[in-house]
Design an enzyme around this catalytic site. Structure first.
Site, mmCIF file in Angstrom:
data_model
loop_
_atom_site.group_PDB
_atom_site.id
_atom_site.type_symbol
_atom_site.label_atom_id
_atom_site.label_comp_id
_atom_site.label_asym_id
_atom_site.label_seq_id
_atom_site.Cartn_x
_atom_site.Cartn_y
_atom_site.Cartn_z
ATOM 1 N N ASP A 1 -6.892 -3.996 6.279
ATOM 2 C CA ASP A 1 -8.127 -3.369 6.737
ATOM 3 C C ASP A 1 -9.022 -3.154 5.519
ATOM 4 O O ASP A 1 -8.640 -3.507 4.399
ATOM 5 C CB ASP A 1 -7.843 -2.045 7.474
ATOM 6 C CG ASP A 1 -6.964 -1.102 6.659
ATOM 7 O OD1 ASP A 1 -6.972 -1.194 5.412
ATOM 8 O OD2 ASP A 1 -6.269 -0.269 7.259
ATOM 9 N N GLU B 1 0.815 -1.217 0.000
ATOM 10 C CA GLU B 1 0.000 0.000 0.000
ATOM 11 C C GLU B 1 0.848 1.267 0.000
ATOM 12 O O GLU B 1 0.413 2.326 -0.414
ATOM 13 C CB GLU B 1 -0.916 -0.017 1.240
ATOM 14 C CG GLU B 1 -1.924 1.110 1.281
ATOM 15 C CD GLU B 1 -3.038 0.844 2.288
ATOM 16 O OE1 GLU B 1 -3.454 -0.319 2.422
ATOM 17 O OE2 GLU B 1 -3.481 1.808 2.936
ATOM 18 N N TYR C 1 4.727 3.014 12.325
ATOM 19 C CA TYR C 1 3.665 3.631 11.530
ATOM 20 C C TYR C 1 2.678 4.394 12.433
ATOM 21 O O TYR C 1 2.153 3.818 13.396
ATOM 22 C CB TYR C 1 2.929 2.526 10.752
ATOM 23 C CG TYR C 1 1.963 3.058 9.751
ATOM 24 C CD1 TYR C 1 2.412 3.806 8.674
ATOM 25 C CD2 TYR C 1 0.602 2.820 9.868
ATOM 26 C CE1 TYR C 1 1.535 4.303 7.749
ATOM 27 C CE2 TYR C 1 -0.292 3.297 8.950
ATOM 28 C CZ TYR C 1 0.172 4.048 7.885
ATOM 29 O OH TYR C 1 -0.707 4.537 6.977
ATOM 30 N N ASP D 1 -2.392 -2.957 3.519
ATOM 31 C CA ASP D 1 -2.779 -3.089 4.929
ATOM 32 C C ASP D 1 -4.000 -3.992 5.050
ATOM 33 O O ASP D 1 -4.902 -3.964 4.210
ATOM 34 C CB ASP D 1 -3.166 -1.719 5.524
ATOM 35 C CG ASP D 1 -1.998 -0.761 5.536
ATOM 36 O OD1 ASP D 1 -0.871 -1.194 5.249
ATOM 37 O OD2 ASP D 1 -2.223 0.433 5.830
#
Length: 620
Positions: free
Chosen positions: A115, A8, A331, A113
DNA sequence: GCAAGGTC
């Protein structure tokens, strides 16, 4: 066999390719200066040694919009609820890099990621790849599951891919469509209305934006402002007594706190006065502790920076991001408040032992004082809590914001790995007549994490007089006192962040932006009062919210968080498979469309509210 | 020119 891996963001593709290749990668540039293509070999189970290219996108690479015949001014804003939508490539360089690299590949592996948005970005990557290599099929995509960048975890993820979760893809697509339709229609409608009636002087090119997140955010601010403004203090009465022993005088507080009826209190007080003495009915001594903080999330970081440093949420996130890009912090956008069990926390502490201020404390943790951090209940399954990853001297950092944020993150991390502060609480209750009075004192015995975490305080209070249980003591003085209820405070940024977070308005990455947006739109202003920053609405912001509040929506107010929350719940249902995207779009759009109809019909009310606010202000 | 969501 040739595999294309896509992450990403550039930092992930760099870290993952480093792990998978054992440090042996060839780097090629793309047309985008941040995106690199890494070539290496990796042995995938069941497939054998493969040629791998790993690259990344930078967030979304496509966006949704209306066709030109529905652009601003070309159609009635109400039509945008049903107008067709089109997909545009929003980052051409990055999109084309994927298409090019996919050309020579047999398989695509998604490393975004884990999500909802990451799943959708994975699908965007797939469409870019198909453009270059039509033989790729969505069923053949490998999707790696990982939540942090620890070596064995990444290797495990590479060897056990699953499939892309199309439910999540549909949920995000649904959110995008609703946000666009609602945002564009109301923005154009409100801008036209305010222009036409000239109720509020708009700058040239200025407009009134509506968004499913920005308006509930504004609503919170206006709501609080009104509660402060409309607050009427109420008088109350209470009894307070003092007793004296060994030359120590101590005040005890009424357990009923206060009453609003003066005559009633007078009656109670008269009855008490019949007694000269009070009796010690309770004496409790018990250990107490102040918990070390939970691992740090983005929202918590922003609230802390606002509270401790008067730093806006946007500035805090910007500083954290810079520190992340320089490799000093992990992060910074995370909802997770528990460390993964596999993480080597002591290695992180070790790096901080070289600091001249907290290095000693870090060493002591390693020499036996280390405690496993508390585990919160949030896990975004994508990123660990914010923690320092590398040591840097504060004076080497670029500016004051970065220094403050780095120090906070380090101290917070060390505090997480420490013992709770320990103390002893003494509580004494007295009975005087039929009433009880109480007071308590705290002795801090071990400061523990507080030694490294100066943002929190916990102090010993003056000890209570040495009273014994069952002892009778003379009431030295007593008084019936009057007080009044105090108004709530205006909204602070940290309270607003907490409200948005609790109501599901925005994400960790966007909460700061929504606040910034309503400031830049002129809906709210920041004011400093008694060294504190408060957010209060402007006339325009007040007028907009009051206008919507004047319309009689059936429980679907445009200025409240409920509709957005309902959308969020529906999205969850799409992910879990109990609803389909089309059903949700229809259901939610129907509600917003109703609200739009009502707003258009009652536009005079919307304008009247704004006039009312402006008139009221100019007359005072 | 509008949204919110990624990331730089």
């Amino acid at each position: 066999m040739k595999i294309l891996c896509v992450a990403e963001k550039p930092s992930i593709s760099k870290a993952v390719s480093h792990i998978l290749s054992g440090g042996k990668t060839k780097v090629r540039n793309s047309r985008n200066k941040y995106v690199k293509n890494y070539d290496f070999k990796f042995d995938f189970p069941g497939v054998g040694l493969c040629d791998v290219t790993m690259t990344s996108v930078m967030g979304h690479i496509t966006n949704i919009d209306f066709p030109t015949q529905f652009s601003w001014g070309r159609c009635n804003p109400g039509r945008l609820f049903d107008a067709p939508t089109i997909d545009n490539v929003s980052n051409k360089e990055v999109y084309e890099n994927i298409s090019n690299e996919a050309r020579r590949c047999n398989r695509l592996m998604i490393w975004t990621d884990c999500d909802r948005e990451g799943e959708f970005i994975g699908h965007e990557i797939f469409s870019a790849a198909v453009k270059g290599n039509p033989s790729l099929r969505v069923e053949d995509i490998w999707r790696s599951q990982f939540s942090h960048l620890e070596r064995s975890h990444i290797l495990q993820a590479a060897r056990n891919p699953i499939r892309l979760d199309m439910n999540s893809v549909h949920a995000v697509r649904c959110r995008m469509e609703i946000d666009l339709r609602v945002g564009a229609s109301f923005t154009r409608f409100l801008t036209d209305l305010y222009r036409r009636t000239q109720v509020f002087p708009l700058e040239k090119g200025g407009f009134i934006s509506y968004g499913t997140c920005q308006f509930p955010t504004l609503g919170f601010v206006v709501d609080r402002y009104n509660r402060v403004k409309r607050f009427i203090p109420e008088k109350f009465w209470y009894i307070s007594i003092t007793v004296k022993k060994d030359n120590k005088t101590e005040t005890f507080h009424w357990t009923k706190n206060h009453v609003f009826d003066r005559l009633y209190l007078a009656l109670i007080y008269q009855n008490c006065l019949k007694n000269d003495n009070a009796e010690v009915v309770q004496l409790i001594e018990r250990p107490t502790s102040k918990y070390r903080p939970l691992p740090l999330t983005t929202v918590e970081l922003q609230k802390n920076c606002s509270m401790y440093f008067k730093m806006s949420a946007k500035r805090a996130l910007d500083a954290a991001e810079k520190l992340y890009n320089k490799g000093f912090l992990s992060y910074p956008r995370t909802e997770t408040d528990r460390f993964p069990p596999t993480m080597d926390l002591k290695a992180v502490i070790q790096k901080q032992t070289q600091n001249s201020t907290w290095g000693q404390y870090a060493s002591e943790l390693l020499n036996g004082k280390f405690r496993s951090p508390r585990a919160g209940s949030h896990d975004d399954k994508a990123h660990p809590p914010i923690h320092p990853v590398n040591f840097v001297k504060l004076e080497m950092l670029d500016n004051a914001d970065e220094k403050k944020v780095y120090e906070l993150v380090v101290r917070r991390f060390l505090a997480c790995c420490s013992e709770d502060a320990k103390g002893k609480e003494t509580k004494i209750s007295l009975r005087w007549g039929a009433e009880e009075f109480t007071n308590s004192a705290i002795v801090v015995l071990e400061r523990n994490f507080l030694d490294v975490y100066p943002y929190m305080t916990w102090k010993s209070t003056t000890p209570l007089p040495p009273l014994l249980k069952g002892e009778t003591i003379k009431v030295a003085s007593s008084v019936m006192k009057e007080g009044k209820t105090s108004p709530p405070q205006h909204m602070t940024e940290s309270e607003l962040i907490a409200l948005m977070d609790a109501n599901g308005i925005g994400t960790d990455a966007t909460i700061a932006e929504h606040i910034d947006k309503i400031i830049s739109r002129g809906y709210v202003v920041k004011v400093r009062k008694n060294k504190n920053d408060f957010i209060i609405p402007s006339e325009l912001g007040m007028g907009l919210i009051e206008g919507f509040n004047d319309l009689e929506f059936d429980n679907l107010s445009l200025s409240k968080p409920f509709l957005r929350k309902r959308l969020e719940n529906c999205l969850q249902e799409i992910v879990s498979g109990t609803k389909v995207k089309e059903q949700v779009v229809q259901e939610i759009i129907f509600l917003y469309k109703q609200a739009f109809g009502l707003s258009a019909q009652n536009s005079t009310k919307l304008i009247a509210a704004c006039r009312r606010i402006m008139d009221a202000n100019s007359s005072t």
